[in-house]
Motif scaffolding. Structure first.
Motif, PDB file in Angstrom:
ATOM      1  N   THR A   7       0.756  -0.998   0.008  1.00 45.33           N
ATOM      2  CA  THR A   7       0.191   0.146  -0.006  1.00 45.33           C
ATOM      3  C   THR A   7       0.882   1.253   0.029  1.00 45.33           C
ATOM      4  O   THR A   7       0.466   2.215  -0.862  1.00 45.33           O
ATOM      5  CB  THR A   7      -1.035   0.059   1.240  1.00 45.33           C
ATOM      6  OG1 THR A   7      -1.847  -1.158   1.164  1.00 45.33           O
ATOM      7  CG2 THR A   7      -1.793   1.183   1.274  1.00 45.33           C
ATOM      8  N   LEU A   8       2.139   1.105   0.797  1.00 44.58           N
ATOM      9  CA  LEU A   8       2.721   2.242   0.759  1.00 44.58           C
ATOM     10  C   LEU A   8       3.494   2.688  -0.548  1.00 44.58           C
ATOM     11  O   LEU A   8       3.366   3.700  -1.109  1.00 44.58           O
ATOM     12  CB  LEU A   8       4.010   2.210   1.750  1.00 44.58           C
ATOM     13  CG  LEU A   8       5.098   3.367   1.625  1.00 44.58           C
ATOM     14  CD1 LEU A   8       4.779   4.404   2.038  1.00 44.58           C
ATOM     15  CD2 LEU A   8       6.374   2.653   2.588  1.00 44.58           C
ATOM     16  N   ILE A   9       3.834   1.805  -1.293  1.00 44.87           N
ATOM     17  CA  ILE A   9       4.294   1.674  -2.637  1.00 44.87           C
ATOM     18  C   ILE A   9       3.297   2.174  -3.675  1.00 44.87           C
ATOM     19  O   ILE A   9       3.423   3.108  -4.323  1.00 44.87           O
ATOM     20  CB  ILE A   9       4.649   0.228  -3.343  1.00 44.87           C
ATOM     21  CG1 ILE A   9       6.167  -0.133  -2.564  1.00 44.87           C
ATOM     22  CG2 ILE A   9       5.259   0.236  -4.799  1.00 44.87           C
ATOM     23  CD1 ILE A   9       6.403  -1.883  -2.469  1.00 44.87           C
ATOM     24  N   ALA A  10       2.002   1.745  -3.535  1.00 45.52           N
ATOM     25  CA  ALA A  10       0.971   2.331  -4.313  1.00 45.52           C
ATOM     26  C   ALA A  10       0.734   3.594  -3.943  1.00 45.52           C
ATOM     27  O   ALA A  10       0.440   4.423  -4.885  1.00 45.52           O
ATOM     28  CB  ALA A  10      -0.397   1.471  -3.936  1.00 45.52           C
ATOM     29  N   VAL A  11       0.695   4.235  -2.661  1.00 46.25           N
ATOM     30  CA  VAL A  11       0.295   5.490  -2.517  1.00 46.25           C
ATOM     31  C   VAL A  11       1.482   6.518  -3.095  1.00 46.25           C
ATOM     32  O   VAL A  11       1.461   7.547  -3.869  1.00 46.25           O
ATOM     33  CB  VAL A  11       0.465   5.779  -1.161  1.00 46.25           C
ATOM     34  CG1 VAL A  11       0.275   7.543  -0.667  1.00 46.25           C
ATOM     35  CG2 VAL A  11      -0.843   5.222  -0.454  1.00 46.25           C
ATOM     36  N   ALA A  12       2.823   5.860  -3.100  1.00 40.05           N
ATOM     37  CA  ALA A  12       3.830   6.776  -3.768  1.00 40.05           C
ATOM     38  C   ALA A  12       3.930   6.714  -5.183  1.00 40.05           C
ATOM     39  O   ALA A  12       4.264   7.737  -5.898  1.00 40.05           O
ATOM     40  CB  ALA A  12       5.135   6.049  -3.310  1.00 40.05           C
ATOM     41  N   ARG A  13       3.457   5.672  -5.687  1.00 44.05           N
ATOM     42  CA  ARG A  13       3.198   5.432  -7.295  1.00 44.05           C
ATOM     43  C   ARG A  13       2.206   6.388  -7.656  1.00 44.05           C
ATOM     44  O   ARG A  13       2.102   7.035  -8.794  1.00 44.05           O
ATOM     45  CB  ARG A  13       3.100   4.276  -7.698  1.00 44.05           C
ATOM     46  CG  ARG A  13       2.781   3.900  -8.978  1.00 44.05           C
ATOM     47  CD  ARG A  13       2.723   2.467  -9.294  1.00 44.05           C
ATOM     48  NE  ARG A  13       4.046   1.814  -9.218  1.00 44.05           N
ATOM     49  CZ  ARG A  13       4.202   0.491  -8.820  1.00 44.05           C
ATOM     50  NH1 ARG A  13       3.337  -0.361  -9.262  1.00 44.05           N
ATOM     51  NH2 ARG A  13       5.503  -0.027  -8.666  1.00 44.05           N
TER      52      ARG A  13
END
Length: 299
Positions: A7-13
């Motif tokens: 989820t962290l990666i998705a938010v950053a992306r």
């Protein structure tokens, strides 16, 4: 903890909690809860929050880089060895309409090449399958072509094009599809799916007002609802839908026909397993050979 890292990666992306949630199938509040849980576990904040916006801070940037490494390593746990006869697990994402048709035929030849591999067929709609592939949860996906650009690390290979047709109860007379689609209850192809988005764009471009009735994603279920006189539907005509029941007929949209493209989405060649490439070839061969009545079981 892996879901929180993804989820962290998705938010950053994707830039915002809301956009990330849309791409990974979570609500904005669920994304916020996962990020808060991750921050509490780590002991420091990852974002600078101002009003409704959230910007990755310095600690968040360092954590993001490590999260990407951890998720990448986790996704490799299920990767297959290069030896064709080795044991392993291949996770194949597939939309419902290809599982009993194109994929089933392709697996006959694939099994001859990889007899000892374990296969897991992961069902789902195209959007979720694409996200699962991106997250490393599956190894390849047979799905509808996304109506938007794809990430550079993913590659697309087209297999078949299925024309959309108007499916109506056989007892309804007339061949004017424009009139029929507007004067009978409309069974809608689920609008958040890739195919459903195509239907929505078509209705808008043709300025057609429909009588909304039932919305679903299961094409076979849609055919049966038409057969039972519940309405009419715009749906792709692929081998999974044929032959139609006698109580149903399909009408061509003529020059306005649009198509659903089904293909293989996988990681770029350097990032894919040998078995994935072999499966892709078996799928292409099965698509080129097409469906033959002899392939059906005799009863």
């Amino acid at each position: 903890m892996i879901p929180e890292l993804r989820t962290l990666i998705a938010v950053a992306r994707h830039g915002t909690f809301a956009a990330a949630g849309e791409h990974i199938g979570l609500t904005q509040s669920a994304v916020s809860s996962q990020i808060k849980r991750l921050e509490e576990s780590l002991g420091f904040e990852l974002f600078d929050r101002t009003g409704r916006s959230a910007t990755l801070n310095a600690a968040g940037g360092m954590t993001l880089a490590r999260a990407e490494e951890i998720v990448a390593l986790f996704s490799k746990l299920g990767e297959l060895p290069s030896d064709e006869n080795a044991n392993g697990l291949l996770r194949i994402g597939a939309i419902a309409s290809v599982q009993s048709t194109l994929l089933a035929r392709a697996l006959v030849r694939f099994r001859q090449k990889f007899p000892q591999l374990r296969l897991r067929i992961v069902p789902g709609v195209s959007m979720h399958l694409m996200d699962q592939l991106d997250a490393g949860e599956i190894d390849t996906s047979i799905m509808i072509r996304p109506p938007f650009g794809m990430l550079p690390e993913l590659s697309w290979q087209s297999l078949v094009h299925e024309p959309f047709m108007l499916v109506v109860p056989a007892r309804i007379k007339g061949n004017g599809w424009r009139k029929l689609i507007q004067t009978h209850p409309f069974l809608r192809y689920e609008r958040t799916s890739f195919g459903g988005r195509m239907v929505e764009r078509f209705l808008r471009s043709m300025h057609l007002a429909v009588q909304e009735s039932i919305e679903l994603d299961e094409l076979q279920g849609m055919v049966q609802m038409v057969a039972n006189g519940l309405g009419v539907a715009l749906m792709p005509m692929g081998e999974a839908q044929l032959p139609l029941p006698r109580s149903v007929r399909a009408m061509s949209l003529g020059e306005h026909t649009f198509y659903r493209e089904i293909g293989i989405l996988q990681r770029s060649p350097k990032g894919s397993q040998p078995a994935v490439h072999q499966l892709a070839q078996c799928l292409r061969d099965a698509a080129e050979a097409g469906f033959k009545p002899a392939d059906s079981p005799q009863g």
